[in-house]
Design an enzyme around this catalytic site. Sequence first.
Site, short mmCIF file in Angstrom:
data_model
loop_
_atom_site.label_atom_id
_atom_site.label_comp_id
_atom_site.label_asym_id
_atom_site.label_seq_id
_atom_site.Cartn_x
_atom_site.Cartn_y
_atom_site.Cartn_z
N GLU A 195 -12.27 21.27 -51.75
CA GLU A 195 -11.18 20.37 -52.10
C GLU A 195 -10.59 19.83 -50.80
O GLU A 195 -10.28 20.61 -49.90
CB GLU A 195 -10.10 21.12 -52.90
CG GLU A 195 -8.94 20.23 -53.31
CD GLU A 195 -7.83 21.00 -54.00
OE1 GLU A 195 -6.95 20.36 -54.59
OE2 GLU A 195 -7.83 22.25 -53.93
N ARG A 415 -16.28 37.31 -52.98
CA ARG A 415 -15.40 36.56 -52.09
C ARG A 415 -15.18 37.35 -50.81
O ARG A 415 -15.17 38.58 -50.81
CB ARG A 415 -14.06 36.31 -52.78
CG ARG A 415 -13.05 35.58 -51.91
CD ARG A 415 -11.78 35.32 -52.67
NE ARG A 415 -10.76 34.73 -51.81
CZ ARG A 415 -9.60 34.25 -52.25
NH1 ARG A 415 -9.32 34.29 -53.54
NH2 ARG A 415 -8.72 33.74 -51.41
N LYS A 425 -4.33 28.23 -48.47
CA LYS A 425 -4.00 26.98 -47.78
C LYS A 425 -2.49 26.77 -47.74
O LYS A 425 -1.96 26.27 -46.75
CB LYS A 425 -4.69 25.81 -48.47
CG LYS A 425 -6.20 25.78 -48.31
CD LYS A 425 -6.79 24.57 -49.01
CE LYS A 425 -8.31 24.55 -48.89
NZ LYS A 425 -8.91 23.41 -49.61
#
Length: 770
Positions: A195, A415, A425
């Site tokens: 993204e 992960r 973020k």
Amino acid sequence: MSLTLSSTLSPFPYAAAALAVYTKHAELIFDDASTDVSLDLGGTVISGEEKIVEELAKAGGLSSDSTKTPALVSSARALAKTTSHTEVVAALEDFDNRLAYRTFLVGHDIGATDFVLWAALKVNLKAIGLSKGGQYPHLQRLFTYIDTLSTTKNVLDALVQSKAKARSSNKAAASFALGLQGAKEGEVVTRFPPEPSGYLHIGHTKAAILNQHFAKMYKGKLLIRFDDTNPTKERAEFEETILEDLALLDIRGDKVSHTSDHFDILYDLAVKLIKLGKAYADDTEQMQMRQERMDGIASKRRDNSVEETLQHFEEMRLGTDGGLKWCIRAKISVDNLNKAMRDPVIYRCNVLPHHRTGDKWKIYPTYDFACPVVDSIEGVTHALRTNEYRDRNPQYFWMIEALDLRPVNIWDFSRLNFIYTLLSKRKLHWFVDNDLVRGWDDPRFPTVRGILRRGMTVQALKEFMLSQGPSQAIVSLEWDSLWTLNKKIIDPIAPRFWAISKDKLVTVTIKDGPSTPEIKTLPKHKKNPEVGEKQTVYTSTILLEQEDAASFEEQEEITLMDWGNAFVRSKAVGADGTVTAIEMDLNLDGDFRKTKKKITWLAQPAAEHPLVDVTLLDYDYLITKKKLEENDELKDFVSPVTEFRFEAYADSNVKELKKGDIIQFERKGYYIFDGTTGDGDAQRLEFIHIPDGKQASLASKHIPSETPIPKEKPAKGGGKKDKQPQPQQSAAPANTDLPSMYKVDPVYGKDVNFETDGLKMYKVDNVYEA
């Protein structure tokens, strides 16, 4: 033209490689699958170094028509192959005599013959050793000239890097021998869908590397697709930086696309889903919708007609006040045990302009809807996702089946999380916005730019990610294994230099030292001569660090590294205990193996051999807690001091370094050159300390008030201890209040008496009464 060769070729074709770069007529390509050196002339391929050298010499105007040339070339090539001491000496004498009255072997300018002779010396260790003994000064002059050309240095640097890459990754890649289900060679298509709302961090790195790995493994394709479905957070600048970050990782997609490329198709498919009765419009307030999904309660809008839903979807598309209240939900299940299947939202209204499509759209698909659709229509065969999405995999497959799209395989993996590390973020933005770091490439940040600036290598990142294998365990990893792996990669190729702290420097007089400064050529790396050579200055006055000087006893024998042993004859100490001066006598016949202390030093600076002002930087973690919980306030766990600066002198060889070069300051550790600051007399070179994987270089520093410069383990038998300099700069607000211990009663109570007579035990006081 391009010259393709392997870094593992023996002997290595130095002449061909150096000529290719010097003449600028061929691009150098290292391919370790090559079994010979080859020159591609744009369709015509020439093999064999001799023919290639001739071709490059002609193309670059370095060939010679002298009748002496063939014999000289033949002698140089014979020198490269001979192991006979007599033959080597004879050849060196012949060449040295010829160069006594000539700058170059043939003519007035450098020619291919000179490069052939230089290459012969590079591959014959006996010849190069003898030539540096001082007996063949004219030959050594020519060798040094070619060896220090900027083009030659570029070739040698590229060779060292290629060899380092060749040593890594093969073992790591074997961890993924499991492969992808249903994969066919030449048909696999993977995708990396970031993204564009921030910079790539180490968590993204694993996904990017795995996607590229499988694409290459099956000779398929890698797509880079920007998941740009939220105009609130996304910006065009992040797309540029993400592509730059991927390039830093040596990852380049076969195609770059955007989810926004398919907004028209996604809209049509959403309408199709509504008409099939598999989606509905809902205006339930967000918190209520969340609770209803949790409790398995159907929305009051779930059974609205297709016409009503289409009407509300149109209001959403136009961005009306009424449309802003609605969303579109897939009609999958109300009470499925897998809560991801409980009627997820697939479209939302957002009237902010999109950075690519402007004001065209007021509605945007969610990731849950767009991802499976775009994967299918873009030809993705295998979607790699972290296993935090595993509960949403059935949802992914439902979307494709409901819309009758081409199926896609999902391959999930664990992960990546690290202790004391933020990968959110939003939280990283907080540090940037509050000026607690200097930007997204700050060495304290887990961004790709940050960790590479800290000294992490791309080779280490790739090998580490692949070494994780198809693990499904979700854990917070320590940083030690990654930095240890990085050390194994940089240690064989990092040149060695010296730096000493400026704090209370000690002047040492070597009573029998050289009367005038002497300069010797030494290898930058004692175990790897290919790293190059450096100049070391020897004078009768040298500088030592205070801590070293304070550890000396009078008449003690110590070793001055790269010089020899010496006796400490006298030591002057000030009233405060600081050593102010030392006198020594050399003992060059002494055995360095018998001394306890091996000391780095620098010659007293002078106009003709100045020292270089440097700053050594070290960093702490940005947060004081290994793993922040969901309810933790970030500001409560910010490390009070995260940057530490130490002023030092370094030897002048560091002036040759380029930004990003990795070195070792002996007895201090590994550093990466971060560039130059200041002007004129205030100019300084800054070096960032690279953790080596040892506990001392990775432990959180937020509790101690003083922090050591990381040091390497001293040589066997001695070496100085880590020093404790004061940190000079804080990059976070001071907050050193630490929680007190909980007060508890004695476990035995306050008035309990123990019978100790006759027991064979030491009697001790109650610890709670101390």
